[in-house]
Structure formats: structure tokens, C-alpha cells
Motif scaffolding. Structure first.
Motif, PDB file in Angstrom:
ATOM      1  N   GLY A 128     -31.544   5.365  85.765  1.00  0.00           N
ATOM      2  CA  GLY A 128     -31.493   4.071  85.910  1.00  0.00           C
ATOM      3  C   GLY A 128     -30.150   3.174  85.617  1.00  0.00           C
ATOM      4  N   ARG A 129     -29.942   1.880  85.879  1.00  0.00           N
ATOM      5  CA  ARG A 129     -28.552   1.265  85.462  1.00  0.00           C
ATOM      6  C   ARG A 129     -28.855   0.947  83.986  1.00  0.00           C
ATOM      7  NH1 ARG A 129     -25.388  -1.049  88.915  1.00  0.00           N
ATOM      8  NH2 ARG A 129     -24.020  -2.844  88.556  1.00  0.00           N
ATOM      9  N   VAL A 130     -27.647   1.168  83.349  1.00  0.00           N
ATOM     10  CA  VAL A 130     -27.363   0.987  81.942  1.00  0.00           C
ATOM     11  C   VAL A 130     -26.137   0.678  81.724  1.00  0.00           C
ATOM     12  CG1 VAL A 130     -29.293   2.818  81.262  1.00  0.00           C
ATOM     13  CG2 VAL A 130     -27.018   3.430  81.351  1.00  0.00           C
ATOM     14  N   VAL A 131     -25.988   0.445  80.311  1.00  0.00           N
ATOM     15  CA  VAL A 131     -24.743   0.212  79.896  1.00  0.00           C
ATOM     16  C   VAL A 131     -24.055   1.353  78.823  1.00  0.00           C
ATOM     17  CG1 VAL A 131     -23.052  -1.288  78.363  1.00  0.00           C
ATOM     18  CG2 VAL A 131     -24.743  -2.399  79.976  1.00  0.00           C
ATOM     19  N   THR A 132     -23.003   2.042  79.195  1.00  0.00           N
ATOM     20  CA  THR A 132     -22.437   2.995  78.369  1.00  0.00           C
ATOM     21  C   THR A 132     -22.086   2.133  76.825  1.00  0.00           C
ATOM     22  OG1 THR A 132     -20.239   2.950  79.126  1.00  0.00           O
ATOM     23  CG2 THR A 132     -21.754   4.280  79.897  1.00  0.00           C
ATOM     24  N   ALA A 133     -22.826   2.649  75.911  1.00  0.00           N
ATOM     25  CA  ALA A 133     -22.527   2.029  74.497  1.00  0.00           C
ATOM     26  C   ALA A 133     -22.488   2.649  73.367  1.00  0.00           C
ATOM     27  CB  ALA A 133     -23.615   0.809  74.477  1.00  0.00           C
ATOM     28  N   PRO A 134     -21.245   3.645  73.163  1.00  0.00           N
ATOM     29  CA  PRO A 134     -20.195   3.859  74.247  1.00  0.00           C
ATOM     30  C   PRO A 134     -20.671   4.884  75.168  1.00  0.00           C
ATOM     31  CG  PRO A 134     -19.759   5.236  72.264  1.00  0.00           C
ATOM     32  CD  PRO A 134     -21.095   4.307  71.778  1.00  0.00           C
ATOM     33  N   GLY A 191     -20.145  17.484  69.615  1.00  0.00           N
ATOM     34  CA  GLY A 191     -21.682  17.268  69.318  1.00  0.00           C
ATOM     35  C   GLY A 191     -22.100  15.714  69.214  1.00  0.00           C
ATOM     36  N   CYS A 192     -23.550  15.592  69.102  1.00  0.00           N
ATOM     37  CA  CYS A 192     -24.055  14.439  69.221  1.00  0.00           C
ATOM     38  C   CYS A 192     -23.648  13.216  68.137  1.00  0.00           C
ATOM     39  CB  CYS A 192     -25.586  14.382  69.195  1.00  0.00           C
ATOM     40  SG  CYS A 192     -26.498  12.918  69.481  1.00  0.00           S
ATOM     41  N   GLN A 193     -22.899  13.923  66.963  1.00  0.00           N
ATOM     42  CA  GLN A 193     -22.367  12.886  66.036  1.00  0.00           C
ATOM     43  C   GLN A 193     -21.167  11.967  66.844  1.00  0.00           C
ATOM     44  OE1 GLN A 193     -20.222  15.116  63.047  1.00  0.00           O
ATOM     45  NE2 GLN A 193     -18.768  16.222  64.700  1.00  0.00           N
ATOM     46  N   GLY A 194     -20.700  12.375  67.955  1.00  0.00           N
ATOM     47  CA  GLY A 194     -19.797  11.493  68.689  1.00  0.00           C
ATOM     48  C   GLY A 194     -20.287  10.801  69.510  1.00  0.00           C
ATOM     49  N   GLU A 195     -21.465  10.913  69.889  1.00  0.00           N
ATOM     50  CA  GLU A 195     -22.149   9.893  70.630  1.00  0.00           C
ATOM     51  C   GLU A 195     -23.316   8.907  70.025  1.00  0.00           C
ATOM     52  OE1 GLU A 195     -23.712  10.916  74.595  1.00  0.00           O
ATOM     53  OE2 GLU A 195     -22.345  12.721  74.616  1.00  0.00           O
ATOM     54  N   VAL A 196     -24.349   9.512  69.489  1.00  0.00           N
ATOM     55  CA  VAL A 196     -25.178   8.754  68.648  1.00  0.00           C
ATOM     56  C   VAL A 196     -24.616   8.263  67.393  1.00  0.00           C
ATOM     57  CG1 VAL A 196     -27.196   8.753  67.286  1.00  0.00           C
ATOM     58  CG2 VAL A 196     -27.439   9.606  69.673  1.00  0.00           C
ATOM     59  N   GLY A 197     -23.904   9.128  66.677  1.00  0.00           N
ATOM     60  CA  GLY A 197     -23.222   8.624  65.514  1.00  0.00           C
ATOM     61  C   GLY A 197     -22.131   7.416  65.506  1.00  0.00           C
ATOM     62  N   SER A 198     -21.394   7.773  66.798  1.00  0.00           N
ATOM     63  CA  SER A 198     -20.384   6.708  67.057  1.00  0.00           C
ATOM     64  C   SER A 198     -21.136   5.181  67.401  1.00  0.00           C
ATOM     65  CB  SER A 198     -19.394   6.809  68.095  1.00  0.00           C
ATOM     66  OG  SER A 198     -18.799   8.014  67.824  1.00  0.00           O
ATOM     67  N   ALA A 199     -22.106   5.338  68.074  1.00  0.00           N
ATOM     68  CA  ALA A 199     -22.794   4.145  68.594  1.00  0.00           C
ATOM     69  C   ALA A 199     -23.533   3.687  67.247  1.00  0.00           C
ATOM     70  CB  ALA A 199     -24.030   4.556  69.453  1.00  0.00           C
ATOM     71  N   SER A 200     -24.275   4.314  66.316  1.00  0.00           N
ATOM     72  CA  SER A 200     -24.857   3.724  65.451  1.00  0.00           C
ATOM     73  C   SER A 200     -23.955   3.135  64.130  1.00  0.00           C
ATOM     74  CB  SER A 200     -25.546   4.985  64.259  1.00  0.00           C
ATOM     75  OG  SER A 200     -26.248   4.369  63.211  1.00  0.00           O
ATOM     76  N   SER A 201     -22.595   3.667  64.191  1.00  0.00           N
ATOM     77  CA  SER A 201     -21.567   2.955  63.394  1.00  0.00           C
ATOM     78  C   SER A 201     -21.142   1.789  64.084  1.00  0.00           C
ATOM     79  CB  SER A 201     -20.308   4.116  63.350  1.00  0.00           C
ATOM     80  OG  SER A 201     -19.272   3.588  62.521  1.00  0.00           O
ATOM     81  N   ALA A 252     -23.121   4.277  58.296  1.00  0.00           N
ATOM     82  CA  ALA A 252     -23.611   4.812  59.258  1.00  0.00           C
ATOM     83  C   ALA A 252     -23.161   6.134  59.989  1.00  0.00           C
ATOM     84  CB  ALA A 252     -23.774   3.745  60.715  1.00  0.00           C
ATOM     85  N   MET A 253     -21.943   6.188  60.092  1.00  0.00           N
ATOM     86  CA  MET A 253     -21.474   7.793  60.601  1.00  0.00           C
ATOM     87  C   MET A 253     -21.475   8.513  59.502  1.00  0.00           C
ATOM     88  SD  MET A 253     -20.176   9.705  62.698  1.00  0.00           S
ATOM     89  CE  MET A 253     -19.675   8.792  64.179  1.00  0.00           C
ATOM     90  N   GLU A 254     -21.410   8.366  58.120  1.00  0.00           N
ATOM     91  CA  GLU A 254     -21.340   9.360  57.258  1.00  0.00           C
ATOM     92  C   GLU A 254     -22.844   9.896  57.222  1.00  0.00           C
ATOM     93  OE1 GLU A 254     -21.467   9.596  52.188  1.00  0.00           O
ATOM     94  OE2 GLU A 254     -20.274   7.854  53.265  1.00  0.00           O
TER      95      GLU A 254
END
Length: 486
Positions: free
Chosen positions: A304-310, A370-380, A404-406
Motif C-alpha cells: 500500500g501507500r506509505v511514507v518512508t520514515a526513514p 542490519g535492522c538497527q539502521g532502519e528500525v533503530g534510526s526510526a526509533s531514534s 533510543a538508538m543505544e
């Protein structure tokens, strides 16, 4: 141009920014180049080679179908879900791709017999620049190559062309010089705040105004939020299981119905309210946050239509935390619409400022770190946005992002079947809660802390380098191999 808030928050389609949005964008650029070079009419054959992670997990991420759409000239931020379904159905039924069909000046494009099965997959070949590599080649009737180009999808929908990496970096560096308050590190960002008395969102706004006026920035960010809201609303109307074969059940619609009943205490008028209008019983704030995160990522998983975040894989975190800010933060129960709009703008600006730090110093690509760059960055980013709108000082906002990133360091990217479903959907909800807690912890401090955000970002980057490729979106390790798909 320097990375800005609208680069980090761009509108596209699911399920992956690096494996769907980026490849579609690269293919569309290639199609436009064929028209611009005047060679489209002579094209008789097409070849697409996919390398590394794109080849290994492309089927689960919709990479191949996204490329087909891009080759027809569609861009991810413009194509609508109905158009996606219509064009892919036509290509599958006829076996014909209409190269550059919607590119201006193409004369309707060139029809070629080409489909998903014609792409060449090279999962064990990783090109030097990035694991998400793709090469497009077209030739005339005699087999002579007319045009060829290699692109890399480097995360968040960003693409880089092979051979132009240095030029792109030079252009980026030059564009930063035009910014009133350029920054690459959190230390530089905090120094600007100290010298000017501005908050982090204010610094980001000032830089954004170098390329567009404030009214346009504000309208653009409010539009981004409206797309996030619509994504949730659309998801809550769906039911059944997600596509892809894992038979993962959509949970958000059922959760929503239960949550309405829990919050309304039997009052029918409240149960019939729009999802974003309430009721918002503070006892259930985490359930609402979970709901938004799950709904966004279920919609993403279904294309579906989403916003990259990031990124798309982490698309539910920032909407969920921003939803918390609008409905559960102190004072929001009496806020005017103007106040609420202001919260949206400041939240996204502060989150965007932190996103710039990750793009500049590390990576937001799961296939790279890894996912730290996606979910981790977004959480931060979400933690920073929440701390900003809850009155945090620049030091407290930076601290929230760091916390959050730590506690997302080392997070692997190992989706089952290469699908952005397990563990990705639940992981967004967990990371949203982490972001809220990180902001609250930072706001109860005075901004001083032992570990800086820059140190954590560098650690994330180095951890990504050390991480085995099995855990970087290759479907070769972790849950991807230890859980039976069917």
C-alpha cells in the motif's frame, strides 16, 4: 542537494524503501534517460541484472514488479495503488512491458516481451558500492548496446548511480555550503542551537527555508502526516491475511474494534467515532501506539501507500509516536487545530534533523547495517521528535535520540521469506514504545549524559560493518532460516 526532511519522509509504496521504492525510482530514471538520449525507438531488447540482497530477497520485497513499473516510467511517489495493480495485471496477462510508456516525449513507449521471470538474479555477487545493486541494459535489433546503467539502492528510497558517487558527494558537500546552519554531526547541531538559541526543529526549518518558503514546508509536512493517517485508515478497513504466502493474519482491524469498545465503555457514539478522533482513554495509550504501528506496517506489507520514515520497513514507528504526541502528551486534550498542526511540523522537523545525522554518518539501509539502521534510526528520530514537542531542550532531544538508538544496537535484518512481515511488523510497535520511553527518560534528566548521539551513530555504523551478511537482509540467517515458512 543536501539531505532534507522531504528526502527522509517521502511518499511511496510498500513493502520496502530499499528493495521496492529505490529500484522503481532507478528504473524510472533509466527509462527517462532512454527518451532523453533519443534511443528509445531503437530498443529491441532489455536486460535487468539484480545483485546481492536485491536478488536474494527481491521476490519477497516486490523488487521485480517495482522495477517493471519503473521501466514503464512510473515513480513511487506518484503512482497510486490502483495503478500498480492494473499495470502489473496487464504485464502478467500479456507478457508485454511498455518501456517508458508514461515518460513525457516517449510517444507511448516501446512494447517489449518482458516480465519478472526474465530478470537475471545474482544473489552471491555483491558489487563494491553496495549490496543492493542493479544494472539495466538495452540493445537494438542487431544486439548492439544502446544504453546501460548500474544503480545502487542505498536505503530509504535513495539511489546512487555507479561511477557518479564522487560527483554526488561533491554536489552534496557544495549544497551544504548554501545552508545557513549546516551540520553533519550531533555536536555541530547542538553547537548551532547553543550559538543561536534555536531549538533543533528551528535549525532544521532554517535550513529547509534555503530551498523553499516556510508556507510550503509547513504544507508539505502536514501533507506527509495526512498520508500517514490515511495509511492507517486504509489498513483498518482491510481483513484476512497478508500477501506473500506466510499467511500472517492482519491484526490491526480486530485490535481497533476491541480498543474502541474498551475505551468507549459501551457508549455507541464513541464506538462510531473516526479512528483518529478518539476515544483516547489514557489507560490505553500503548495499545493505541501499537495499533498505529501495526496498521501502517500491515499496509506496507501489502504494497500500500506509505511514507518512508526513514524507510518502509520502519514506516510505522514515527506515525505511532507522533500519534501519541497528538493524543496523549500533556495539554493536547485542549489543543486547537493550529496547535496540533504545529506539533506535527515541529515533530517531523526534529525527527528529520536526527535522520540527517544517520544518513550522513552511517546508513539507514538494512542490507548494509542490519535492522538497527532502519528500525533503530526510526526509533531514534521518533524519540527526538517527541522530546522536541514535549518541551525538551536541544540537549534533552539529543539525549532522547541517543537512548533510543543505544538500545537498538545490533538489531539484525532477517525477515522470514524475505517478506517485510515477521518480525518487521511487531518490531515497529516495540520500537515505537522504546522511542516514547527514551523521550520520557531524557525529559526527566537535564540533558547531560555519558554517551553522545554521535558515539552511538558511529557504533551503529561499525556494528553494521562487523555484522555477518547473514543478518543483513539476505534471508540467509536468523529467523529467515530457523522458522519454517509454511
Amino acid at each position: 542537494m543536501a539531505v532534507g526532511v522531504f528526502d527522509l519522509f517521502s511518499i511511496g509504496i510498500g513493502p520496502s524503501s530499499s528493495h521496492t521504492v529505490g529500484p522503481m525510482r532507478a528504473a524510472a530514471v533509466f527509462a527517462e534517460e532512454l527518451v532523453g538520449a533519443g534511443v528509445l525507438g531503437a530498443v529491441a531488447s532489455l536486460r535487468v541484472d539484480l545483485y546481492g540482497s536485491l536478488a536474494a530477497t527481491g521476490h519477497g520485497h516486490g523488487t521485480m514488479t517495482a522495477i517493471l513499473l519503473g521501466l514503464e516510467g512510473f515513480h513511487p511517489e506518484l503512482i497510486l495503488p490502483d495503478e500498480v495493480e492494473e499495470r502489473l495485471a496487464s504485464i502478467a496477462e500479456t507478457g508485454m512491458l511498455n518501456l517508458a510508456a508514461v515518460v513525457e516525449g516517449s510517444g507511448g513507449g516501446v512494447a517489449l516481451p518482458y516480465g519478472v521471470g526474465d530478470m537475471v538474479l545474482r544473489p552471491l555477487t555483491v558489487l563494491p558500492r553496495h549490496t543492493n545493486g542493479m544494472t539495466f541494459t538495452v540493445a537494438d535489433a542487431g544486439g548492439e548496446v544502446l544504453h546501460a546503467a548500474t544503480f545502487f539502492s542505498v536505503g530509504g528510497g535513495f539511489i546512487v548511480r555507479e561511477g557518479e558517487e564522487d560527483a554526488a558527494q561533491q554536489e552534496l558537500d557544495a549544497s551544504k555550503e548554501e545552508l545557513p546552519l549546516p551540520f553533519r554531526t550531533a555536536a555541530e547541531l547542538l553547537e548551532h542551537c547553543l550559538n543561536t538559541g534555536l531549538g533543533i526543529a528551528d535549525v532544521m526549518l532554517l535550513n529547509e527555508k534555503a530551498s523553499r518558503d516556510e508556507g510550503e514546508i509547513r504544507a508539505g509536512l502536514l501533507h506527509i502526516w495526512s498520508v500517514m493517517e490515511n495509511c492507517v485508515a486504509t489498513s483498518l478497513k482491510r481483513d484476512g491475511v497478508l500477501p506473500g504466502g506466510l499467511k500472517v493474519r492482519r491484526r490491526a482491524p480486530d485490535w481497533y474494534e476491541r480498543l474502541k469498545k474498551e475505551c468507549a465503555d459501551g457508549r455507541e457514539e464513541d464506538q462510531d467515532a473516526a479512528w483518529d478522533a478518539g476515544p483516547h482513554d489514557a489507560r490505553y495509550w500503548q495499545e493505541w501506539v501499537n495499533l498505529v504501528a501495526l496498521a501502517v506496517n500491515e499496509e506496507n506489507a501489502s504494497g500500500g501507500r506509505v511514507v518512508t520514515a526513514p524507510t518502509n520497513g520502519a514506516a510505522g514507528i514515527i506515525p505511532a509516536v507522533l500519534y501519541y504526541a497528538l493524543h496523549f502528551a500533556p495539554g493536547m486534550d485542549t489543543a486547537t487545530q493550529q496547535d496540533r498542526d504545529g506539533v506535527v511540523v515541529r515533530f517531523l522537523l526534529a525527527a528529520g534533523a536526527v535522520g540527517v545525522l544517520y544518513k550522513e554518518q552511517a546508513s539507514i539501509s538494512g542490507a548494509e547495517v542490519g535492522c538497527q539502521g532502519e528500525v533503530g534510526s526510526a526509533s531514534s528520530m521518533a524519540a527526538a521528535g517527541l522530546a522536541e514537542v514535549m518541551g525538551g531542550t536541544p540537549a534533552q532531544v539529543e539525549n532522547a535520540a541517543e537512548i533510543a538508538m543505544e538500545h537498538n544496537l545490533g538489531l539484525t535484518c532477517d525477515p522470514i521469506g524475505g517478506l517485510v512481515q515477521v518480525p518487521c511488523i511487531e518490531r515497529n510497535a516495540i520500537a515505537a514504545a522504546k522511542a516514547i520511553n527514551a523521550a520520557k527518560m531524557a525529559l526527566w534528566g537535564d540533558g547531560t549524559h555519558r554517551v553522545s548521539l554521535d558515539e552511538v551513530i558511529i557504533t551503529m555504523r561499525e556494528t553494521g560493518k562487523d555484522m555477518s551478511d547473514k543478518y543483513k537482509e539476505t534471508a540467509m540467517g536468523g529467523l529467515a532460516v530457523n522458522v519454517v515458512e509454511c
